[in-house]
Design a protein around this motif. Structure first.
Motif, short mmCIF file in Angstrom:
data_model
loop_
_atom_site.label_atom_id
_atom_site.label_comp_id
_atom_site.label_asym_id
_atom_site.label_seq_id
_atom_site.Cartn_x
_atom_site.Cartn_y
_atom_site.Cartn_z
N ARG B 121 71.75 -71.85 -24.17
CA ARG B 121 71.05 -72.99 -23.58
C ARG B 121 69.80 -72.49 -22.86
O ARG B 121 69.79 -71.38 -22.34
CB ARG B 121 71.93 -73.66 -22.53
CG ARG B 121 72.84 -74.68 -23.06
CD ARG B 121 73.80 -75.07 -21.95
NE ARG B 121 75.11 -75.30 -22.52
CZ ARG B 121 75.42 -76.41 -23.17
NH1 ARG B 121 74.53 -77.36 -23.29
NH2 ARG B 121 76.61 -76.58 -23.71
N SER B 135 59.25 -78.19 -23.75
CA SER B 135 58.82 -79.01 -22.62
C SER B 135 59.94 -79.06 -21.59
O SER B 135 61.08 -78.67 -21.86
CB SER B 135 58.47 -80.40 -23.10
OG SER B 135 59.60 -80.98 -23.70
N GLY B 140 68.18 -76.96 -20.50
CA GLY B 140 69.61 -77.22 -20.60
C GLY B 140 70.07 -77.47 -22.02
O GLY B 140 71.25 -77.45 -22.31
N LYS B 141 69.11 -77.69 -22.93
CA LYS B 141 69.50 -77.88 -24.34
C LYS B 141 69.74 -76.52 -25.00
O LYS B 141 69.23 -75.50 -24.56
CB LYS B 141 68.37 -78.58 -25.10
CG LYS B 141 68.05 -79.95 -24.57
CD LYS B 141 68.68 -81.01 -25.41
CE LYS B 141 68.24 -82.37 -24.94
NZ LYS B 141 69.31 -83.35 -25.04
N VAL B 142 70.49 -76.56 -26.07
CA VAL B 142 70.71 -75.34 -26.85
C VAL B 142 69.40 -75.01 -27.56
O VAL B 142 68.76 -75.90 -28.13
CB VAL B 142 71.84 -75.55 -27.87
CG1 VAL B 142 72.01 -74.31 -28.72
CG2 VAL B 142 73.13 -75.88 -27.14
N GLY B 144 68.53 -73.68 -30.29
CA GLY B 144 68.43 -73.98 -31.72
C GLY B 144 68.05 -75.42 -32.01
O GLY B 144 67.56 -75.74 -33.09
N THR B 145 68.27 -76.31 -31.04
CA THR B 145 67.94 -77.70 -31.30
C THR B 145 66.47 -77.99 -31.03
O THR B 145 65.90 -78.90 -31.60
CB THR B 145 68.77 -78.64 -30.40
OG1 THR B 145 68.42 -78.36 -29.04
CG2 THR B 145 70.24 -78.43 -30.61
N ARG B 148 63.46 -74.87 -33.61
CA ARG B 148 64.28 -74.82 -34.83
C ARG B 148 63.73 -73.88 -35.89
O ARG B 148 63.34 -74.31 -36.95
CB ARG B 148 64.37 -76.23 -35.43
CG ARG B 148 65.08 -77.23 -34.57
CD ARG B 148 65.04 -78.57 -35.22
NE ARG B 148 63.67 -78.99 -35.45
CZ ARG B 148 62.99 -79.77 -34.63
NH1 ARG B 148 63.57 -80.24 -33.55
NH2 ARG B 148 61.75 -80.09 -34.88
#
Lengths: 240, 467
Positions: B121, B135, B140-142, B144-145, B148
């Motif tokens: 993350r 941005s 907090g996002k993984v 890979g998302t 990409r």
């Protein structure tokens, strides 16, 4: 995202979107590679792209399985339900984009055996435009950005216009020199495939919009592809 | 942090030591290696800007490795130094959280750096990374998302699973084509397990572009050499074959071969002098030379060419000496190339004017810190269309390829002029109107004592000396 009482549930939902985006990333890479194989006449790259499509198919199954398990075990409601439904729809769109990219590469292999045709440059421009739509719509998904999704949905029209002009150009080209009909037919299909990729990106944009807002995009869907009614006059074209 | 508060009274030296002691050996090495890589890359980018295309790539490679080496060496040294003081330091300082440390460090980096946790993350991103890649909305996002690129996602997986440092090059095609080098560097906890990971992205776009320019240059140069060479080979074949017993044809062919060989020689001479000038471009010349004598040398040398085209060369001198700080041979080359061009492209039978003076000529505002001198070469020939002017000094750029080849041009003349003038810290002005003629002005730095007075003792301003 609101916290779920059952932590594992929230985790599963996130895992679903992570997997979907990984799949999207692969599709982006596949499309970029197909365009490059086409514009640089790179056979090895085209072959690699054809082979790598299986990976996207595997991802599709994984995402579907995971989504179905979530539906069955957690029985999601509201925004969670929309998210799971969106994942199912988007993953089938991405899978189609992967297939189209694979088809582009196959045709690139055929075209590379022929003399270079000058129009492939126009096609790679069209391809890059499609790639951009795909990137933007995936970004819209992960950022839950309905406005960006709407922007993608609107700009598909531009891709359609590029397709229209390329279609006419190719027809004229074939009339002028029948020896190019073989290559040009493949180019026509390639252009059509790219246009289809734009349509799938538009579909994803609609799904993203629904997932975020819970409402459907209400405008009239821009329909820019008029090639089904296009006719180029033979005498006109040859006299140009 | 507790550690730093406790240690504050011991002064900065011991604070650093306790900071370092808090990191375990592996983590410390990682940090140094990272610093080494980045120092190498910063150096490489600086150098590549200063140097011409080709070599810079090689240098970048070498310097990155040197950077790595220095980084490792520094790590080993610090470890040795620490070993001596370690028992005391270790006892005094509690363990520092390596991830928290990394957070503060990445903010200081000029390159895009993203810090990832155990689950990949996004923990933190520095300003450069937030601008370009991730941005705020995606913290907090993984990774890979958001980011990409399959090969990088795979490299991160590998780094987290096996603790390997990985480097991956990738190119984005949209919205504009850009290339980056991604360096994935795991951070280990005190038991040597990877617990976080740093993703650093270095922009390679400029390097890639100069690489392409170099390839273009090589392709151009070989093409220019191949044309006369194949004509030579062709005539040799003919001379050995059916022209064997034809003295008349032999004479004609030998004449053509002579011309073609001359063309090759000119091209090679130009290429060599270009590379020689480039080699010295950063060292400004220091001799004081008399521009009037430079011009008269060129006029003498150009007389035969002027005779064949029927052109007249008029020299407008300044009453009083005009000096410049420069290299005599190189300035002769500058004026010669300009006069050659004027003779070739000025209308046949026309007039080529050369003017020298102090300061800068009328109509050209030249901001300088010191005195200057100038040389103007003017013709009244075909002129140059506006769109060509910005590209005139590019190597092998020709407006009319056929005319240039026929008149023995190599396509390098103005490129040489540009490089010599830039070595002299001077400036080249090109003014031209189609069918009116062209005017090339070279402004050069003059020795400090020039421009103060002329021969009659009158003070002359820098800007302009009247005709």
């Amino acid at each position: 995202m609101t916290e779920h009482t059952v932590k594992a549930y929230g985790h599963e939902l996130e895992e679903l979107s992570t997997k979907l985006m990984q799949m999207g990333g692969l599709a982006e890479a596949q499309l970029a590679a197909a365009i490059e194989a086409l514009s640089k006449r790179d056979n090895a790259l085209a072959e690699r792209t054809v082979a790598a499509d299986a990976q996207i198919d595997d991802f599709e199954h994984e995402v579907e399985d995971q989504a179905v398990r979530l539906l069955a075990l957690r029985q999601p409601l509201g925004s969670d339900l929309r998210e799971v439904l969106a994942a199912i729809k988007i993953c089938s769109d991405i899978e189609r984009i992967g297939d189209l990219a694979k088809n582009l590469s196959k045709r690139a292999l055929v075209l590379n055996r022929e003399r270079p045709v000058p129009l492939t440059q126009g096609l790679s421009r069209m391809g890059l435009f499609g790639l951009r739509l795909l990137k933007d719509v995936l970004d819209a998904y992960i950022r839950k950005d309905a406005a960006l999704a709407l922007a993608v949905w609107r700009s598909d029209e531009e891709l359609d216009e590029l397709y229209n002009s390329l279609f006419r150009e190719l027809l004229t080209y074939m009339m002028e020199d029948p020896r190019t009909i073989g290559s040009c037919t493949h180019l026509l299909f390639i252009a059509k495939n790219l246009e289809r990729i734009g349509d799938h990106a538009t579909n994803i944009a609609e799904t993203v919009h629904f997932m975020v807002d819970g409402t459907y995009i209400s405008d009239q869907r821009p329909k820019g592809d008029v090639t089904s009614e296009t006719k180029v006059d033979y005498t006109l074209a040859t006299n140009q | 942090m507790e550690t730093s508060e406790k240690k504050a009274e011991h002064g900065s030296g011991s604070k650093t030591r306790s900071f370092l002691a808090g990191l375990n050996a592996q983590h410390r090495r990682d940090l140094f290696v990272l610093t080494g890589i980045s120092a190498g890359l910063v150096l490489a980018t600086g150098l590549s800007g200063a140097m011409e295309a080709g070599l810079s790539i090689l240098f970048a490679g070498v310097i990155i490795f040197a950077g790595l080496g220095v980084g490792r060496l520094a790590a080993i040294r610090t470890e040795q130094a620490l070993e001596e003081s370690e028992p005391e330091a270790e006892a005094a300082a509690p363990m520092v959280d390596p991830v928290e440390n990394a957070r503060t460090i990445i903010d200081a980096f000029p390159d895009a750096v993203v810090l990832l946790d155990r689950d990949k993350r996004i923990l933190d991103a520095n300003a450069a990374a937030r601008d370009e890649f991730v941005s705020d909305a995606v913290t907090g996002k993984v990774i890979g998302t958001v980011f990409r690129r399959p090969p990088i996602v795979e490299a991160i997986d590998d780094a987290m699973a096996h603790g390997n440092l990985r480097e991956v090059e990738f190119t984005d095609h949209v919205p504009v084509e850009r290339s980056h080098m991604a360096i994935v560097c795991p951070i280990h906890d005190h038991q040597e397990n990877p617990i976080a990971c740093v993703l650093m992205l270095r922009d390679l776009t400029a390097i890639k572009r100069s690489e392409r320019m170099r390839a273009d240059f090589v392709a151009n140069a070989s093409h220019e050499l191949r044309t006369p060479l194949s004509s030579l080979a062709g005539f040799i074949e003919t001379l050995k074959g059916h022209a064997r017993d034809d003295p008349e044809a032999q004479d004609r062919f030998l004449q053509i071969m002579h011309e073609q060989a001359g063309r090759m020689r000119r091209l090679i001479d130009d290429l060599l002098s270009l590379s020689r000038i480039e080699l010295n471009e950063h060292v400004a010349p220091s001799d004081t030379i008399d521009l009037a004598s430079v011009v008269s040398d060129v006029v003498d040398a150009a007389a035969p060419l002027a005779e064949t085209t029927g052109a007249k060369i008029e020299v407008e001198t300044f009453d009083g000496s005009v000096h410049a700080v420069g290299d005599r041979d190189e300035l002769i080359q500058v004026v010669q190339n300009l006069v050659d061009n004027a003779l070739k492209y000025g209308a046949t039978g026309g007039c080529v004017e050369i003017e020298i003076g102090r300061g800068s000529p009328a109509g050209i505002h030249h901001q300088t810190e010191g005195p200057t001198s100038f040389v103007v070469v003017r013709d009244h020939g075909v002129g140059i269309a506006r769109e060509h002017i910005p590209r005139l000094t590019e190597r092998f750029y020709r407006i009319d390829v056929k005319h240039s080849r026929e008149s023995g041009g190599t396509g390098l003349g103005l490129a040489i002029v540009k490089h010599i003038v830039s070595r002299h810290r001077g400036r080249l002005h090109i003014k031209s109107e189609e069918n009116e003629g062209s005017c090339f002005t070279v402004i050069l730095p003059a020795p400090a004592d020039q421009g103060l007075e002329d021969e009659t003792g009158k003070v002359i301003p820098f800007e302009r000396v009247a005709n």
